[in-house]
Scaffold this active site. Structure first.
Site, PDB file in Angstrom:
ATOM      1  N   SER A  82       0.833  -1.203   0.000  1.00 43.87           N
ATOM      2  CA  SER A  82       0.000   0.000   0.000  1.00 43.87           C
ATOM      3  C   SER A  82       0.872   1.259   0.000  1.00 43.87           C
ATOM      4  O   SER A  82       1.679   1.441  -0.912  1.00 43.87           O
ATOM      5  CB  SER A  82      -0.977  -0.068   1.185  1.00 43.87           C
ATOM      6  OG  SER A  82      -2.030   0.841   1.022  1.00 43.87           O
ATOM      7  N   ASP A 207      -9.908  -6.029  -3.834  1.00 42.73           N
ATOM      8  CA  ASP A 207      -9.391  -4.819  -3.179  1.00 42.73           C
ATOM      9  C   ASP A 207     -10.273  -3.608  -3.482  1.00 42.73           C
ATOM     10  O   ASP A 207     -10.469  -3.243  -4.636  1.00 42.73           O
ATOM     11  CB  ASP A 207      -7.958  -4.561  -3.669  1.00 42.73           C
ATOM     12  CG  ASP A 207      -7.198  -3.572  -2.798  1.00 42.73           C
ATOM     13  OD1 ASP A 207      -7.842  -2.739  -2.138  1.00 42.73           O
ATOM     14  OD2 ASP A 207      -5.956  -3.629  -2.799  1.00 42.73           O
ATOM     15  N   HIS A 235      -7.301  -6.076   0.231  1.00 41.97           N
ATOM     16  CA  HIS A 235      -6.158  -5.156   0.310  1.00 41.97           C
ATOM     17  C   HIS A 235      -4.984  -5.704   1.130  1.00 41.97           C
ATOM     18  O   HIS A 235      -3.910  -5.122   1.118  1.00 41.97           O
ATOM     19  CB  HIS A 235      -6.631  -3.814   0.891  1.00 41.97           C
ATOM     20  CG  HIS A 235      -5.644  -2.705   0.725  1.00 41.97           C
ATOM     21  ND1 HIS A 235      -5.224  -2.242  -0.514  1.00 41.97           N
ATOM     22  CD2 HIS A 235      -4.967  -1.960   1.641  1.00 41.97           C
ATOM     23  CE1 HIS A 235      -4.347  -1.260  -0.341  1.00 41.97           C
ATOM     24  NE2 HIS A 235      -4.171  -1.071   0.948  1.00 41.97           N
TER      25      HIS A 235
END
Length: 256
Positions: A82, A207, A235
């Site tokens: 991320s 996600d 995610h």
């Protein structure tokens, strides 16, 4: 200047730097540490201002990367999840000679939606920034819930992420705002065309923060990179699908 928290784990003959995402800390890798530690020497880091890396204010992406680079091994695979994916990518751009391979996990070179580019609506990110100052802990909780939405183990995965956050003191609002600012403004799509080390991109099919639609767009933009979509993951694929995640990294290592 303060030092960032850094722990080395495992005895593999290849160094692997692991960079966590927004609001979290290095404890997020706990569930795969044993498995990866048999293949790699892991470098577990709390990014500046997060977890045990206290005493830092909000930073730009460049400042954060420079701080992490200070303690890093001369040669390593850099993996970022991320927000951490942007830090790993920036490291590959400024110190390519130190990055054996680049791995981004549930990450985007441009998190913010733009014309012709899927992503998080800028007003949603701005809303998170506003809510942080109103109800800090609730906002972080909402963000964590979004990360596991849709997976078969969503509740359990969200609890895992929450326990990671609660294991350390919460980052300052200023630091969290700075992280959201990076997600809102940074765009590395063009710069990353120039990297030539092995480059693996891992995505979760479900996600809700980094849409899988970006995978084919980046396959075209960065033909030197490879992408893999983990079908029932969201995610945080390393939490919901640790075996598939570790297999992908072991395969990358054997290809180097």
């Amino acid at each position: 200047m303060n030092d960032i928290w850094w722990q080395t784990y495992g005895e593999g003959n290849c160094h692997l730097v692991l960079l966590h995402g927004w609001g979290l800390n290095a404890e997020v890798w706990h569930c795969i540490r044993e498995e990866l530690g048999s293949h790699f020497t892991l470098h577990l880091i709390d990014l500046p201002g997060y977890g045990r890396s206290t005493g830092f204010g909000a930073m730009t992406l460049e400042e954060m990367t420079a701080q992490v680079a200070k303690n890093a091994p001369d040669q390593a695979i850099w993996l970022g999840w991320s927000l951490g994916g942007l830090v790993a990518s920036q490291m590959a751009l400024i110190h390519p000679e130190r990055v054996q391979a680049l791995v981004t996990v549930a990450s985007s070179p441009c998190f913010s939606a733009r014309e012709g580019w899927p992503g998080i609506k800028p007003e949603v990110l701005a809303g998170f920034q506003q809510q942080l100052s109103d109800d800090f802990e609730r906002t972080v909780e909402r963000f964590l819930a979004l990360q596991t939405l849709g997976t078969e183990t969503a509740r359990q995965d969200a609890r895992t992420l929450k326990s990671v956050v609660l294991a350390q003191s919460m980052p300052d609002v200023e630091v969290l705002n700075g992280g959201l600012e990076i997600l809102k403004t940074v765009d590395l799509r063009e710069p990353l065309k120039s990297v030539n080390m092995p480059f693996l991109r891992l995505y979760g099919y479900l996600d809700g923060l980094v849409p899988r639609k970006i995978a084919p767009l980046l396959d075209t933009l960065w033909p030197h990179s490879t992408s893999q979509i983990i079908v029932k993951a969201a995610h945080a694929p390393f939490i919901s699908h640790p075996a598939a995640f570790c297999q992908a990294l072991a395969a990358l290592k054997s290809s180097l």
